[in-house]
Scaffold this motif. Structure first.
Motif, PDB file in Angstrom:
ATOM      1  N   ALA A  75    -102.159   5.429 -11.524  1.00  0.00           N
ATOM      2  CA  ALA A  75    -103.007   4.586 -12.450  1.00  0.00           C
ATOM      3  C   ALA A  75    -104.459   4.409 -11.681  1.00  0.00           C
ATOM      4  CB  ALA A  75    -102.592   3.118 -12.606  1.00  0.00           C
ATOM      5  N   THR A  76    -104.276   4.345 -10.340  1.00  0.00           N
ATOM      6  CA  THR A  76    -105.443   4.434  -9.565  1.00  0.00           C
ATOM      7  C   THR A  76    -106.466   5.631  -9.750  1.00  0.00           C
ATOM      8  OG1 THR A  76    -104.516   3.094  -8.004  1.00  0.00           O
ATOM      9  CG2 THR A  76    -106.570   4.192  -7.090  1.00  0.00           C
ATOM     10  N   TYR A  77    -105.701   6.673  -9.720  1.00  0.00           N
ATOM     11  CA  TYR A  77    -106.175   7.893 -10.102  1.00  0.00           C
ATOM     12  C   TYR A  77    -106.901   8.203 -11.336  1.00  0.00           C
ATOM     13  CZ  TYR A  77    -106.882  12.815 -10.630  1.00  0.00           C
ATOM     14  OH  TYR A  77    -107.375  14.292 -10.818  1.00  0.00           O
ATOM     15  N   ASN A  78    -105.920   7.762 -12.269  1.00  0.00           N
ATOM     16  CA  ASN A  78    -106.592   7.881 -13.599  1.00  0.00           C
ATOM     17  C   ASN A  78    -107.690   6.945 -14.173  1.00  0.00           C
ATOM     18  OD1 ASN A  78    -104.532   9.743 -14.531  1.00  0.00           O
ATOM     19  ND2 ASN A  78    -103.120   8.483 -15.276  1.00  0.00           N
ATOM     20  N   PHE A  79    -107.673   5.657 -13.651  1.00  0.00           N
ATOM     21  CA  PHE A  79    -108.733   4.650 -14.186  1.00  0.00           C
ATOM     22  C   PHE A  79    -109.873   5.333 -13.466  1.00  0.00           C
ATOM     23  CE2 PHE A  79    -105.373   1.975 -15.495  1.00  0.00           C
ATOM     24  CZ  PHE A  79    -106.123   1.177 -16.308  1.00  0.00           C
ATOM     25  N   ALA A  80    -109.831   5.630 -11.780  1.00  0.00           N
ATOM     26  CA  ALA A  80    -111.094   5.840 -11.484  1.00  0.00           C
ATOM     27  C   ALA A  80    -111.677   7.179 -12.092  1.00  0.00           C
ATOM     28  CB  ALA A  80    -110.949   6.341  -9.971  1.00  0.00           C
ATOM     29  N   LEU A  81    -110.992   8.146 -12.354  1.00  0.00           N
ATOM     30  CA  LEU A  81    -111.485   9.390 -12.941  1.00  0.00           C
ATOM     31  C   LEU A  81    -111.926   9.433 -14.228  1.00  0.00           C
ATOM     32  CD1 LEU A  81    -111.889  12.298 -11.536  1.00  0.00           C
ATOM     33  CD2 LEU A  81    -109.798  12.943 -12.493  1.00  0.00           C
TER      34      LEU A  81
END
Length: 210
Positions: A75-81
């Motif tokens: 989720a961290t990766y997806n939200f940031a990108l």
């Protein structure tokens, strides 16, 4: 020679052109949301089973801990990108100005749903009968190592403005925990000589995504 040159020109003119990302964007969107619906369903059989039994006996605490780290990282990766202009800018600097962002709205929705439902399972673990189950020392070590690596990466990359490098770490954590998250549950079932308390429906729905 001129005829051959002209023929070569015709062959080059007839060569297929690469498709632009916008040409297959509708297909990506449709399949992405279809996968979101199918894979999101995999979280519910175990959650419903726990609620009906008012017990998490048979549901490995190590698996739950690993799953939480995996989906929080994803989720961290997806939200940031997906949402950060700074991360998107650094991604295109690294991969080309026209490079499509490899995260869609369906990815963000799936990872958000995964964190919420896995968090609900954590609450079930805290509130329901556990039968003496608790996370192992190995699980604590791996979870602690993941958190420590994120802290170190933040100290090394963020002061330099390398947000993409920091965010990319979470994609590696997600991949790492995906590879071994099922092993604790397998060993738990083997030691107990039963799968009672563990939803096979969750496995059936989740395995195609792995």
């Amino acid at each position: 020679r001129t005829a051959r040159a002209a023929g070569g020109g015709r062959r080059r003119a007839c060569a297929p052109r690469p498709m632009s990302p916008s040409a297959y964007a509708p297909w990506v969107a449709v399949t992405g949301w279809a996968y979101f619906a199918a894979w999101s369903a995999s979280f519910w059989p175990q959650t419903v089973l726990n609620a009906r039994r008012r017990s998490v006996v048979g549901f490995s605490a190590d698996f739950l801990a690993f799953n939480m780290i995996k989906h929080t990282s994803y989720a961290t990766y997806n939200f940031a990108l997906f949402a950060s202009p700074a991360v998107q800018r650094q991604y295109r600097d690294a991969h080309g100005a026209g490079a499509p962002i490899p995260v869609t709205g369906a990815d963000v929705a799936f990872s958000a749903h995964a964190v919420v439902v896995t968090g609900a399972q954590v609450m079930q673990y805290l509130c329901y009968e556990r039968g003496g189950q608790k996370p192992s020392r190995v699980a604590w070590a791996l979870v602690g190592g993941a958190l420590a690596s994120a802290a170190v990466a933040a100290v090394v990359t963020l002061p330099r403005g390398q947000v993409l490098r920091f965010v990319t770490l979470f994609s590696y954590l997600q991949l790492a925990f995906t590879t071994f998250k099922y092993f604790p549950q397998m060993m738990h079932n083997f030691r107990r000589k039963t799968c009672y308390g563990w939803s096979l429906g969750m496995v059936a729905l989740d395995m195609p995504r792995q």
